[in-house]
Motif scaffolding. Structure first.
Motif, PDB file in Angstrom:
ATOM      1  N   ALA A  15     -55.526-141.457  45.399  1.00 20.46           N
ATOM      2  CA  ALA A  15     -55.931-142.555  46.267  1.00 20.46           C
ATOM      3  C   ALA A  15     -57.255-143.105  45.774  1.00 20.46           C
ATOM      4  O   ALA A  15     -58.121-142.356  45.307  1.00 20.46           O
ATOM      5  N   LEU A  16     -57.398-144.408  45.877  1.00 23.35           N
ATOM      6  CA  LEU A  16     -58.630-145.092  45.492  1.00 23.35           C
ATOM      7  C   LEU A  16     -59.222-145.738  46.728  1.00 23.35           C
ATOM      8  O   LEU A  16     -58.571-146.546  47.401  1.00 23.35           O
ATOM      9  N   THR A  17     -60.452-145.367  47.063  1.00 18.42           N
ATOM     10  CA  THR A  17     -61.155-145.971  48.189  1.00 18.42           C
ATOM     11  C   THR A  17     -62.265-146.863  47.658  1.00 18.42           C
ATOM     12  O   THR A  17     -62.846-146.592  46.613  1.00 18.42           O
ATOM     13  N   GLN A  18     -62.557-147.917  48.395  1.00 17.88           N
ATOM     14  CA  GLN A  18     -63.597-148.842  47.976  1.00 17.88           C
ATOM     15  C   GLN A  18     -64.956-148.474  48.548  1.00 17.88           C
ATOM     16  O   GLN A  18     -65.927-149.202  48.363  1.00 17.88           O
ATOM     17  N   GLN A  19     -65.050-147.361  49.263  1.00 18.23           N
ATOM     18  CA  GLN A  19     -66.304-146.911  49.855  1.00 18.23           C
ATOM     19  C   GLN A  19     -66.311-145.399  49.914  1.00 18.23           C
ATOM     20  O   GLN A  19     -65.304-144.747  49.617  1.00 18.23           O
ATOM     21  N   GLY A  20     -67.470-144.844  50.261  1.00 14.56           N
ATOM     22  CA  GLY A  20     -67.577-143.392  50.352  1.00 14.56           C
ATOM     23  C   GLY A  20     -66.879-142.843  51.579  1.00 14.56           C
ATOM     24  O   GLY A  20     -66.439-143.583  52.467  1.00 14.56           O
ATOM     25  N   PHE A  21     -66.787-141.521  51.649  1.00 17.30           N
ATOM     26  CA  PHE A  21     -66.153-140.869  52.788  1.00 17.30           C
ATOM     27  C   PHE A  21     -67.118-140.785  53.961  1.00 17.30           C
ATOM     28  O   PHE A  21     -68.318-140.580  53.783  1.00 17.30           O
ATOM     29  N   GLU A  22     -66.566-140.908  55.172  1.00 18.38           N
ATOM     30  CA  GLU A  22     -67.336-140.802  56.403  1.00 18.38           C
ATOM     31  C   GLU A  22     -66.675-139.778  57.315  1.00 18.38           C
ATOM     32  O   GLU A  22     -65.447-139.639  57.310  1.00 18.38           O
ATOM     33  N   ASN A  23     -67.486-139.090  58.098  1.00 26.35           N
ATOM     34  CA  ASN A  23     -66.960-138.108  59.050  1.00 26.35           C
ATOM     35  C   ASN A  23     -66.581-138.831  60.337  1.00 26.35           C
ATOM     36  O   ASN A  23     -67.423-139.085  61.196  1.00 26.35           O
TER      37      ASN A  23
END
Length: 546
Positions: free
Chosen positions: A373-381
């Motif tokens: 998977a490619l996300t355009q932003q960092g991970f958030e909780n």
């Protein structure tokens, strides 16, 4: 040069139009500089031999990362330069003049649709195949870029075509990355690493060819497959799966012109690249050169450029900086994962390797596959889905891109255990997911990174439909995770921001560890004394002072 000749003679309408078309691609200054340095001052033309040498590349002993090793590939590359010149640059008396040079460039690298540029790529491939003495089933009605193409490709032909595109990129990118101290370092003629791209060939075979139900994508020999791929179906597949494939040729032409100009400026022999650009350090990684290239071919963005840097990087340190997390090195689990990706605000590529039992096999043979998977932003909780865009990937054994459908925006879900001991009547799942809805995610990885669940695309309205793994049915597939990798694709700025974030967190953690005893006025008022008194006589009644 074109500019000097235009001051001596009236500029024709054709020349003005061609210069305008070349300028629209941003290459007109380069073309003028190249023509000025390498043309004959007396005839104002470039000889065919010089232009053929400009586009000629030679690798005698390419190194293949896969088991597929066509012996005819070096010969194919050896005829690439002459094929380009013969197709697009028509000589006149004495050579190729400025207008003919512009006309040839616009024909092969001008602004055009993706289908037209793919047609050009196939014409070059067919010409090089013919010159090298091989057979080809491709037929072209006219000499135009948008001419009708008929015929078919074999899987072995497609492998050669993709490797030809890779070799063109390899040549110009390794040359550019080796410019040091004003000297151009050209690639060694014996040094070409050909990646394993079976995962790119197989989806084209399944999409364009006629294969029976017993076809095994895990165990097949590309070179021995006798499946005809109609060129019309292949073009449709390439436009949807690898739309930037033809850009390899455009970058090659521009890159070779730049290299020729620099080599002419140096007025000395070029040196060869020193050092090992092999993939020994990356063979064990999930993101191999071939898989990274496949991901880059699916999009036109800055992310694609960052991935290409990994494909053609000769510096192992660059790879280490982009690899944010690897479960076999940093440890499995959501907490270990979070400590390595937290604070990274940029595009991220996550790859997951898993094993599942093939229900169609009598012996319940375990199958290994890779999804991503490619996300355009960092991970958030968060305990809800978030994100603005992204892509899902079937990586191996077959490659496919699942872009956003535009119906929903449940791109990413990443939830850790809540920090407070708060009772929740309906606790949210703890783990990482992509697509679908809560408890019905398209792809869900548990908090221990031990289990991966892949569901049917009917559960997901965020990403396009299609199977993430071969032979995926309607029921959820539960698999054991063997490896997880996360790659940062936000460039140096995103990594610097994350490093600053980690330093601040380390400083805050260190400060919290220090206890200032002066803050306690006396022992009688401290919470520690109250707790000790309660532990000593828990039944003692405490009178409240009023």
């Amino acid at each position: 040069m074109g500019a000097s000749s235009s001051t001596e003679q009236p500029v024709s309408a054709e020349q003005r139009e061609l210069e305008s078309l070349a300028a629209s691609t941003g290459a007109l200054p380069l073309l003028q500089k190249y023509f000025s340095k390498l043309s004959d001052p007396q005839t104002s033309t470039i000889s065919i031999q010089i232009l053929q040498q400009c586009f000629h590349i030679r690798y005698e002993n390419p190194v293949s990362e896969s088991q597929q090793k066509p012996e005819s590939f070096p010969s194919l590359l050896d005829h690439l330069g002459s094929s380009i010149v013969d197709l697009f640059f028509m000589p006149e008396k004495g050579g190729i003049n400025w207008i003919g040079f512009l006309r040839g460039y616009v024909k092969c690298c001008g602004r055009m649709s993706t289908s037209m540029s793919l047609n050009i790529l196939l014409r070059i491939f067919a010409m090089a195949v013919k010159k090298s003495g091989l057979s080809s089933n491709l037929e072209f009605e006219l000499e135009d870029a948008d001419c009708k193409i008929s015929g078919s490709l074999l899987p072995s032909d497609l492998l050669l075509l993709l490797w030809m595109c890779w070799a063109m990129l390899w040549n110009v990118r390794t040359s550019k990355s080796s410019e040091r101290k004003g000297k151009l370092l050209l690639p060694d003629i014996d040094h070409l690493v050909l990646p394993d791209i079976d995962h790119l060939v197989l989806p084209a075979v399944l999409s364009c060819g006629e294969v029976n139900s017993s076809f095994d994508v895990w165990d097949c020999d590309i070179l021995s497959l006798d499946v005809q791929l109609p060129v019309g179906k292949f073009l449709s597949w390439a436009v949807s799966t690898a739309p930037t494939l033809s850009d390899c040729f455009t970058q090659f032409v521009i890159g070779r012109l730049q290299i020729s100009v620099i080599a002419e400026d140096e007025a000395g022999p070029s040196e060869s690249i020193s050092g090992d650009i092999s993939s020994k350090a990356s063979q064990a990684l999930l993101l191999t050169r071939g898989r990274a290239w496949a991901v880059s071919l699916g999009s036109r963005s800055t992310v694609s450029e960052e991935i290409l840097k990994l494909c053609f990087s000769a510096d192992i340190d660059v790879t280490d900086e982009n690899l944010l997390y690897r479960s076999s090195s940093h440890g499995k689990g959501l907490n270990r994962f979070w400590s390595n990706v937290e604070g990274y605000h940029g595009p991220l590529l996550i790859l997951i390797s898993a094993n599942s039992e093939d229900a169609n096999q009598d012996n319940n043979k375990s199958r290994k596959w890779i999804v991503g998977a490619l996300t355009q932003q960092g991970f958030e909780n968060k305990d809800t889905f978030y994100g603005s865009s992204g892509d899902l990937y079937a990586i191996s054994p077959i490659f496919h891109v699942f872009s956003p459908s535009g119906k929903e925006k449940n791109f990413v879900y990443s939830h850790l255990h809540p920090t407070g001991r708060v009772y929740e009547a309906h606790p949210k799942p703890v783990g990482i997911a992509f697509g679908g809805t809560t408890t019905n995610e398209r792809m869900f990885m548990d908090e221990d990174f031990a289990k991966l669940i892949v569901r049917h695309h009917a559960m997901d309205k965020t990403y396009q439909h299609g199977p993430l793994i071969p032979n995926q049915g309607f029921l959820p597939v539960e698999a054991s995770i063997s490896e997880v990798e996360v790659w940062g694709l936000g460039g140096k700025n995103a990594k610097e921001v994350q490093n600053s974030y980690k330093k601040r967190e380390e400083l805050f953690t260190e400060q919290r560890r220090k206890v200032d005893l002066k803050k306690f006025a006396n022992w009688e008022d401290s919470p520690e004394k109250m707790m000790m008194d309660m532990m000593g006589d828990p039944n003692r009644v405490q009178r409240e002072d009023r």
